[in-house]
Scaffold this motif. Structure first.
Motif, PDB file in Angstrom:
ATOM      1  N   SER A   1     -11.790  25.276 -36.698  1.00  0.00           N
ATOM      2  CA  SER A   1     -10.720  24.807 -35.819  1.00  0.00           C
ATOM      3  C   SER A   1     -10.230  25.909 -34.879  1.00  0.00           C
ATOM      4  O   SER A   1     -10.149  27.082 -35.245  1.00  0.00           O
ATOM      5  CB  SER A   1      -9.540  24.302 -36.652  1.00  0.00           C
ATOM      6  OG  SER A   1      -8.475  23.940 -35.811  1.00  0.00           O
TER       7      SER A   1
ATOM      8  N   THR B   1      -1.257  19.714 -34.352  1.00  0.00           N
ATOM      9  CA  THR B   1      -2.510  19.099 -34.782  1.00  0.00           C
ATOM     10  C   THR B   1      -2.752  19.332 -36.271  1.00  0.00           C
ATOM     11  O   THR B   1      -3.166  18.428 -37.003  1.00  0.00           O
ATOM     12  CB  THR B   1      -3.688  19.672 -33.968  1.00  0.00           C
ATOM     13  OG1 THR B   1      -3.394  19.567 -32.576  1.00  0.00           O
ATOM     14  CG2 THR B   1      -4.970  18.928 -34.277  1.00  0.00           C
ATOM     15  N   TYR B   2      -2.492  20.560 -36.729  1.00  0.00           N
ATOM     16  CA  TYR B   2      -2.666  20.913 -38.141  1.00  0.00           C
ATOM     17  C   TYR B   2      -1.341  21.375 -38.743  1.00  0.00           C
ATOM     18  O   TYR B   2      -1.279  22.386 -39.439  1.00  0.00           O
ATOM     19  CB  TYR B   2      -3.739  21.994 -38.280  1.00  0.00           C
ATOM     20  CG  TYR B   2      -5.135  21.492 -38.000  1.00  0.00           C
ATOM     21  CD1 TYR B   2      -5.858  20.792 -38.970  1.00  0.00           C
ATOM     22  CD2 TYR B   2      -5.733  21.697 -36.760  1.00  0.00           C
ATOM     23  CE1 TYR B   2      -7.126  20.323 -38.711  1.00  0.00           C
ATOM     24  CE2 TYR B   2      -7.008  21.228 -36.497  1.00  0.00           C
ATOM     25  CZ  TYR B   2      -7.700  20.547 -37.477  1.00  0.00           C
ATOM     26  OH  TYR B   2      -8.967  20.076 -37.215  1.00  0.00           O
TER      27      TYR B   2
ATOM     28  N   HIS C   1      -7.196  25.416 -33.493  1.00  0.00           N
ATOM     29  CA  HIS C   1      -5.759  25.125 -33.500  1.00  0.00           C
ATOM     30  C   HIS C   1      -5.085  25.900 -34.623  1.00  0.00           C
ATOM     31  O   HIS C   1      -5.655  26.087 -35.710  1.00  0.00           O
ATOM     32  CB  HIS C   1      -5.494  23.632 -33.748  1.00  0.00           C
ATOM     33  CG  HIS C   1      -5.966  22.729 -32.663  1.00  0.00           C
ATOM     34  ND1 HIS C   1      -5.131  22.272 -31.662  1.00  0.00           N
ATOM     35  CD2 HIS C   1      -7.177  22.185 -32.412  1.00  0.00           C
ATOM     36  CE1 HIS C   1      -5.813  21.484 -30.854  1.00  0.00           C
ATOM     37  NE2 HIS C   1      -7.057  21.410 -31.290  1.00  0.00           N
TER      38      HIS C   1
ATOM     39  N   ASP D   1      -2.403  23.675 -26.660  1.00  0.00           N
ATOM     40  CA  ASP D   1      -3.113  23.895 -27.918  1.00  0.00           C
ATOM     41  C   ASP D   1      -3.194  25.403 -28.125  1.00  0.00           C
ATOM     42  O   ASP D   1      -3.584  26.151 -27.218  1.00  0.00           O
ATOM     43  CB  ASP D   1      -4.511  23.286 -27.859  1.00  0.00           C
ATOM     44  CG  ASP D   1      -4.467  21.766 -27.793  1.00  0.00           C
ATOM     45  OD1 ASP D   1      -3.369  21.202 -27.957  1.00  0.00           O
ATOM     46  OD2 ASP D   1      -5.523  21.146 -27.582  1.00  0.00           O
TER      47      ASP D   1
ATOM     48  N   SER E   1       1.929  14.743 -39.582  1.00  0.00           N
ATOM     49  CA  SER E   1       1.920  16.167 -39.245  1.00  0.00           C
ATOM     50  C   SER E   1       3.232  16.584 -38.592  1.00  0.00           C
ATOM     51  O   SER E   1       3.806  17.627 -38.922  1.00  0.00           O
ATOM     52  CB  SER E   1       0.742  16.475 -38.312  1.00  0.00           C
ATOM     53  OG  SER E   1       0.653  17.851 -38.056  1.00  0.00           O
TER      54      SER E   1
ATOM     55  N   HIS F   1       1.641  16.326 -30.010  1.00  0.00           N
ATOM     56  CA  HIS F   1       0.199  16.535 -30.204  1.00  0.00           C
ATOM     57  C   HIS F   1      -0.153  16.614 -31.698  1.00  0.00           C
ATOM     58  O   HIS F   1      -0.861  17.512 -32.137  1.00  0.00           O
ATOM     59  CB  HIS F   1      -0.245  17.823 -29.496  1.00  0.00           C
ATOM     60  CG  HIS F   1      -1.716  17.867 -29.169  1.00  0.00           C
ATOM     61  ND1 HIS F   1      -2.691  17.971 -30.129  1.00  0.00           N
ATOM     62  CD2 HIS F   1      -2.370  17.848 -27.988  1.00  0.00           C
ATOM     63  CE1 HIS F   1      -3.879  18.018 -29.555  1.00  0.00           C
ATOM     64  NE2 HIS F   1      -3.713  17.933 -28.247  1.00  0.00           N
ATOM     65  N   GLY F   2       0.344  15.663 -32.471  1.00  0.00           N
ATOM     66  CA  GLY F   2       0.004  15.605 -33.878  1.00  0.00           C
ATOM     67  C   GLY F   2       0.267  14.217 -34.422  1.00  0.00           C
ATOM     68  O   GLY F   2       0.990  13.424 -33.814  1.00  0.00           O
ATOM     69  N   SER F   3      -0.306  13.919 -35.570  1.00  0.00           N
ATOM     70  CA  SER F   3      -0.049  12.637 -36.211  1.00  0.00           C
ATOM     71  C   SER F   3       1.413  12.565 -36.651  1.00  0.00           C
ATOM     72  O   SER F   3       2.117  13.586 -36.735  1.00  0.00           O
ATOM     73  CB  SER F   3      -0.954  12.463 -37.433  1.00  0.00           C
ATOM     74  OG  SER F   3      -0.597  13.418 -38.437  1.00  0.00           O
TER      75      SER F   3
ATOM     76  N   TYR G   1     -13.063  18.504 -35.405  1.00  0.00           N
ATOM     77  CA  TYR G   1     -12.125  17.502 -35.906  1.00  0.00           C
ATOM     78  C   TYR G   1     -12.768  16.120 -35.821  1.00  0.00           C
ATOM     79  O   TYR G   1     -13.403  15.779 -34.823  1.00  0.00           O
ATOM     80  CB  TYR G   1     -10.838  17.536 -35.080  1.00  0.00           C
ATOM     81  CG  TYR G   1      -9.858  16.438 -35.416  1.00  0.00           C
ATOM     82  CD1 TYR G   1      -9.067  16.508 -36.561  1.00  0.00           C
ATOM     83  CD2 TYR G   1      -9.738  15.313 -34.589  1.00  0.00           C
ATOM     84  CE1 TYR G   1      -8.175  15.487 -36.872  1.00  0.00           C
ATOM     85  CE2 TYR G   1      -8.848  14.297 -34.888  1.00  0.00           C
ATOM     86  CZ  TYR G   1      -8.072  14.389 -36.028  1.00  0.00           C
ATOM     87  OH  TYR G   1      -7.197  13.382 -36.334  1.00  0.00           O
TER      88      TYR G   1
ATOM     89  N   GLU H   1       2.449  22.086 -30.198  1.00  0.00           N
ATOM     90  CA  GLU H   1       1.460  21.193 -30.796  1.00  0.00           C
ATOM     91  C   GLU H   1       1.536  21.259 -32.319  1.00  0.00           C
ATOM     92  O   GLU H   1       1.934  22.278 -32.892  1.00  0.00           O
ATOM     93  CB  GLU H   1       0.055  21.568 -30.330  1.00  0.00           C
ATOM     94  CG  GLU H   1      -0.463  22.900 -30.847  1.00  0.00           C
ATOM     95  CD  GLU H   1      -1.843  22.795 -31.496  1.00  0.00           C
ATOM     96  OE1 GLU H   1      -2.086  21.785 -32.204  1.00  0.00           O
ATOM     97  OE2 GLU H   1      -2.652  23.728 -31.328  1.00  0.00           O
TER      98      GLU H   1
END
Length: 394
Positions: free
Chosen positions: A335, A162-163, A337, A134, A365, A360-362, A302, A160
């Motif tokens: 955040s 995440t965002y 991230h 991260d 994303s 490490h994300g959807s 988050y 990663e």
């Protein structure tokens, strides 16, 4: 590189895929959050595997694993003896120090995420791989920005996301808006609950209030006290030791149920775990202040899908059976991230970049940022499925 645990919608732990212990030489840990460390003891059950990370990561990982075992023991495939073996096998290394694990040369550099967090760079006979863990390029009270200037020899980046499709607001603006909003509520006769992760987000919020000389009572509850003390004992990992120390000395810890019953009646701020309102003392405080429109719940972490915090944002209710929230609700972007612009900046800092692996994300994303990276950088981008083997070099 990392071996963590996530949680399902019923808050039961989901453990990662496993491989033969014979195929593993050791572990390198990027930072102490459970989604990066929670499964480490599994490989200490039938033997012993070395673990490496920064000193800050080592001391906090022990606290996190012990707490995880205490709360979820019935769903965990290891016991206290494996946690103990994990920590006995854990070697602390310094930023910039090169060490060897089998045939690999490894180095940790500051990732800017939380105190002690690290990017992991691995040298092989074919090339150099960096796993960002991260990562964050925004300087915060707890952490300096990631040392991306150290990535000059890297050719493959595991990053990663995440965002990966989100652009963060400027941090000074967020901090000012947060402090002004808290003052407004307290001066109007209300109490502010700030549900926050015990590790890092709670300390960040407290440091912001301390730096701004917040003139009203601030209380903190949960594991926050122990983790803050550990950070202060390892000051080399804390960016603004002065304001974190000031917060710890000035603000008031909640020391038990007698205190807990009192503080929510006070005009002030309560920083309490857990950050998504899934448990911990934050739920107790929420239930006490939710019906008064003078009060406020300020989310700073988050909010995962199907968590009470997400339901509050989407429905204005703690759960399906609850009545609508009367207290003020607001979200602040604290955040730790990198957002999509910073993720691109990280990749642009790698002059010999050949391949990017997004984790490490959807799914949204990973796909969204992957397309952006291909268009702007012209490199090969992989968004792997769970368990997929990825050839790093052709």
């Amino acid at each position: 590189m990392d071996y963590g645990v996530n949680f399902d919608q019923n808050d039961k732990p989901n453990f990662p895929l496993q491989t033969s212990p014979r195929a593993l030489t050791g572990f390198v840990v990027s930072h102490a959050h459970l989604d990066h460390t929670g499964a480490l003891p599994i490989y200490q059950i039938s033997g012993s595997k070395p673990v490496f990370g920064t000193l800050m990561t080592k001391v906090i990982t022990e606290v996190m694993l012990k707490d995880f075992l205490k709360l979820s023991a019935a769903h965990i495939p290891y016991e206290w003896v494996e946690v103990k073996k994990t920590m006995e096998s854990f070697t602390a290394v310094e930023y910039g120090q090169e060490f060897e694990i089998g045939p690999f040369k490894v180095r940790l550099d500051d990732a800017g995420h939380i105190p002690g967090s690290a990017m992991i760079t691995v040298g092989t006979d074919k090339g150099v791989v960096t796993y960002t863990g991260d990562i964050n390029l925004t300087e915060t009270k707890l952490s300096k920005r990631a040392e991306i200037e150290k990535l000059k020899d890297t050719s493959v980046v595991v990053m990663e996301t995440t965002y990966g499709t989100f652009r963060h607001l400027e941090r000074p603006k967020v901090e000012d808006e947060f402090v002004n909003a808290v003052k407004e509520v307290v001066e109007g006769g209300g109490t502010v609950l700030v549900p926050a992760f015990s590790l890092s987000r709670s300390q960040e919020v407290m440091a912001v209030l301390a730096e701004k000389n917040f003139p009203y009572p601030v209380y903190f509850d949960g594991m926050i006290r122990e983790l803050t003390r550990m950070m202060l004992e390892n000051r080399q990992f804390v960016n603004r030791y002065d304001v974190l120390s000031k917060a710890f000395e000035t603000f008031q810890p909640v020391r038990g149920w007698e205190d807990r019953h009192k503080v929510w009646r006070e005009r002030g701020v309560i920083v309490a775990s857990a950050g998504m309102l899934k448990g911990g003392p934050s739920v107790y405080y929420f239930k006490r202040i939710e019906d008064n429109p003078r009060n406020a719940i300020f989310l700073v972490s988050y909010q995962g899908e199907r968590t009470p915090g997400r339901r509050l944002l989407e429905m204005g209710k703690f759960d399906e059976q609850s009545k609508l929230l009367k207290a003020r609700l607001q979200m602040f972007d604290f955040s730790s991230h990198a957002g999509k612009d910073q993720l691109l900046e990280i990749l642009r800092a790698v002059p010999n970049l050949q391949k990017v692996v997004l984790v490490h994300g959807s799914e949204q994303s990973v796909q969204g940022f992957g397309q952006l990276a291909k268009e702007q950088l012209g490199v090969e981008v992989v968004g792997p499925e769970n368990g997929q083997d990825i050839p790093l070099w052709s």
